[in-house]
Scaffold this active site. Structure first.
Site, short mmCIF file in Angstrom:
data_model
loop_
_atom_site.label_atom_id
_atom_site.label_comp_id
_atom_site.label_asym_id
_atom_site.label_seq_id
_atom_site.Cartn_x
_atom_site.Cartn_y
_atom_site.Cartn_z
N SER A 181 -7.11 5.26 0.22
CA SER A 181 -7.29 4.13 -0.53
C SER A 181 -8.77 3.51 -0.23
O SER A 181 -9.11 3.55 1.17
CB SER A 181 -6.35 2.83 -0.39
OG SER A 181 -5.51 3.01 1.10
N GLN A 212 -5.95 -1.53 -6.44
CA GLN A 212 -6.34 -0.89 -5.56
C GLN A 212 -7.18 0.40 -6.17
O GLN A 212 -6.72 0.90 -7.15
CB GLN A 212 -5.38 -0.18 -4.61
CG GLN A 212 -5.80 0.78 -3.64
CD GLN A 212 -4.60 1.25 -2.81
OE1 GLN A 212 -4.23 2.36 -3.12
NE2 GLN A 212 -4.11 0.43 -1.89
N ASP A 234 0.94 -1.43 -0.09
CA ASP A 234 0.09 0.02 0.09
C ASP A 234 0.93 1.23 -0.03
O ASP A 234 0.34 2.35 -0.03
CB ASP A 234 -0.81 -0.01 1.15
CG ASP A 234 -1.89 1.13 1.26
OD1 ASP A 234 -2.57 1.33 0.01
OD2 ASP A 234 -2.51 1.64 2.07
C1 LIG Z 1 -13.22 6.93 1.79
C2 LIG Z 1 -14.25 7.57 3.02
C3 LIG Z 1 -13.61 8.87 3.40
C4 LIG Z 1 -15.69 7.91 2.39
O1 LIG Z 1 -15.87 8.83 1.92
P1 LIG Z 1 -17.23 9.50 2.30
O2 LIG Z 1 -17.34 10.80 1.28
O3 LIG Z 1 -18.37 8.93 2.12
O4 LIG Z 1 -17.25 9.89 3.73
P2 LIG Z 1 -17.65 11.19 4.43
O5 LIG Z 1 -17.37 10.60 6.11
O6 LIG Z 1 -18.94 11.57 4.07
O7 LIG Z 1 -16.59 12.33 3.84
C5 LIG Z 1 -15.16 12.13 4.52
C6 LIG Z 1 -14.40 13.50 4.14
O8 LIG Z 1 -14.75 13.72 2.68
C7 LIG Z 1 -15.45 14.97 2.41
N1 LIG Z 1 -16.44 14.83 1.14
C8 LIG Z 1 -17.20 13.89 0.77
N2 LIG Z 1 -17.75 13.99 -0.25
C9 LIG Z 1 -17.04 15.19 -0.72
C10 LIG Z 1 -17.14 15.71 -1.99
N3 LIG Z 1 -18.03 15.33 -2.91
N4 LIG Z 1 -16.42 16.87 -2.38
C11 LIG Z 1 -15.56 17.22 -1.30
N5 LIG Z 1 -15.52 16.58 -0.22
C12 LIG Z 1 -16.18 15.64 0.40
C13 LIG Z 1 -16.41 15.21 3.59
O9 LIG Z 1 -16.65 16.50 3.91
C14 LIG Z 1 -15.36 14.84 4.71
O10 LIG Z 1 -14.33 15.58 4.94
P3 LIG Z 1 -13.82 16.11 6.64
O11 LIG Z 1 -13.04 14.92 6.91
O12 LIG Z 1 -12.99 17.31 6.30
O13 LIG Z 1 -15.21 16.50 7.19
C15 LIG Z 1 -14.17 6.57 3.93
O14 LIG Z 1 -14.66 5.44 3.72
C16 LIG Z 1 -12.98 6.34 4.67
O15 LIG Z 1 -12.28 7.31 5.31
N6 LIG Z 1 -12.31 5.10 4.33
C17 LIG Z 1 -10.92 4.90 4.85
C18 LIG Z 1 -9.83 5.06 3.97
C19 LIG Z 1 -8.56 4.76 4.57
O16 LIG Z 1 -8.43 5.25 5.58
N7 LIG Z 1 -7.64 4.17 3.78
C20 LIG Z 1 -6.50 3.64 4.23
C21 LIG Z 1 -5.48 4.90 4.42
S1 LIG Z 1 -5.02 5.31 2.85
C22 LIG Z 1 -3.48 4.92 2.42
O17 LIG Z 1 -3.14 4.43 3.44
C23 LIG Z 1 -2.93 5.18 1.26
C24 LIG Z 1 -1.42 5.06 1.29
C25 LIG Z 1 -0.62 6.29 0.42
O18 LIG Z 1 -1.26 7.43 0.72
O19 LIG Z 1 0.64 5.93 0.03
#
Ligand SMILES: CC(C)(COP(=O)(O)OP(=O)(O)OC[C@H]1O[C@@H](n2cnc3c(N)ncnc32)[C@H](O)[C@@H]1OP(=O)(O)O)[C@@H](O)C(=O)NCCC(=O)NCCSC(=O)CCC(=O)O
Length: 343
Positions: free
Chosen positions: A278, A328, A257
């Site tokens: 992700s 992914q 990842d």
């Molecule tokens: C993906 C999400 C966020 C689902 O998204 P949703 O939009 O349904 O959730 P939400 O709680 O309603 O919104 C989350 C945030 O996105 C914003 N948001 C939602 N819809 C939006 C849109 N259309 N436009 C702009 N912003 C938006 C919300 O305001 C909120 O911001 P605020 O928070 O500011 O209020 C969730 O399922 C999640 O967090 N899953 C876990 C993902 C994760 O942690 N993956 C592993 C780590 S990632 C990783 O390790 C990658 C490694 C690497 O980077 O190399």
């Protein structure tokens, strides 16, 4: 086990002279044996990998219930996805017999992981078959799932069907610089912007338990528009040893990842991610490998749209064997970069 390599739709494919590949692999292998002998003796004195002693060392709370703690937390202050996947696979593997090998996993990241509390892993023994055994794992924080994962295990079976794409031709890790060496090199540039300097120093302070050597540092640091494809050598820091193959799969799941989703951004240096996470992660394990030895990680993104990007990764053993593949999808919300990078 020498596998037959077939051409296909991959950019490096084409008809291949199997004997030449085998010869090259043999030459590479004896070269590698020498290198790994000298490195092995160096490793005897090194500390064990923190992945082994801490991250993937789950505490058993009850039957099929484990607790995992964190080591490195990304700047986003949400748990690293690879850590959660790796720990989920450790939990699943604890309930299957030693004669079974992990061959695939499929996960959804449904909530952000909270770095302030540990993660609980609850294993459901979905099915035990003659060849295949499936486990479902739920990673839980604050009473709610943050990840759901299905992992499948198989007994070792012979197969007349054996092929793989050829490994991309790249310089060996010995000829490349580590991420830390590259950062020191960039930091020594007199005209480096203050903001870039701060960002690089933060990167140096990261205690990521993986060693990385980018094949093309300019791609790695997004210094210009590039094809959405990048390659780097990676291995777990410290010594893990021959050990069991399931553990190496858990470490590879952790590593897989790392820097994968960023591949989507390579064609767009004019944008930077304001939110990237992700959404799902799948992985397939193909051959035996050592996760504390250099493997080439080839990452590419065939598609992006609708604030999402698809990425695919292949992990290659340095002798040319395909060790693992992954896929992914991630959510990427971007904003324009105001100043171009001055690295
Ligand atoms: C993906 C999400 C966020 C689902 O998204 P949703 O939009 O349904 O959730 P939400 O709680 O309603 O919104 C989350 C945030 O996105 C914003 N948001 C939602 N819809 C939006 C849109 N259309 N436009 C702009 N912003 C938006 C919300 O305001 C909120 O911001 P605020 O928070 O500011 O209020 C969730 O399922 C999640 O967090 N899953 C876990 C993902 C994760 O942690 N993956 C592993 C780590 S990632 C990783 O390790 C990658 C490694 C690497 O980077 O190399």
């Amino acid at each position: 086990m020498a596998e037959k390599e077939l051409g296909g739709c991959h950019e490096n494919s084409g008809l291949i002279d199997k004997n030449k590949i085998l010869e090259a692999n043999e030459a590479l292998k004896s070269e590698q044996d020498e290198v790994s002998q000298s490195r092995n003796s160096q490793y005897q004195q090194d500390l064990k990998s923190v992945l082994l002693t801490s991250v993937l060392n789950l505490e058993k709370l009850d039957v099929d219930l484990y607790r995992g703690t964190h080591h490195w937390v990304p700047r986003t202050q949400r748990l690293f996805g690879g850590q959660i996947v790796g720990q989920a696979l450790v939990a699943a593997a604890k309930s299957v017999s030693d004669s079974l090998y992990a061959h695939s996993l499929h996960c959804y990241f449904v909530r952000a992981g909270d770095p302030k509390v540990p993660v609980l892993y609850q294993v459901d023994r979905t099915r035990d078959g003659r060849s295949f055994t499936v486990r479902s794992v739920k990673a839980i924080q604050h009473g709610q799932p943050i990840l759901i994962c299905q992992a499948s295990f198989q007994t070792l079976q012979p197969s007349p069907l054996q092929h793989q794409f050829p490994m991309p031709v790249v310089p060996p890790p010995e000829d490349l610089l580590t991420v830390e060496e590259l950062i020191h090199h960039y930091l020594s540039k007199p005209d480096l912007a203050e903001e870039a300097k701060k960002g690089l120093k933060k990167l140096l302070a990261n205690e990521v338990p993986i060693e990385i050597k980018p094949v093309n540092p300019a791609h790695f640091y997004r210094l210009g528009p590039e094809q959405p494809r990048r390659l780097f050598w990676g291995r777990a820091r410290g010594h893990i040893g021959e050990g069991n193959m399931k553990l190496h799969c858990c470490v590879a799941a952790y590593v897989s990842d790392f820097a994968l989703l960023g591949t989507v951004l390579l064609p767009y240096p004019e944008y930077r991610a304001k939110f990237a996470a992700s959404l799902d992660h799948s992985m397939w394990f193909h051959s035996t490998f050592r996760s504390d030895e250099w493997m080439l990680y080839e990452c590419e993104s065939p598609w992006a749209g609708s604030s999402r990007g698809l990425v695919q990764g292949r992990m290659w053993r340095r002798d040319g064997m395909l060790a693992a593949s992954c896929s992914q999808e991630g959510v990427l919300r971007v904003k324009p970069v105001t100043e171009p990078s001055k690295l």
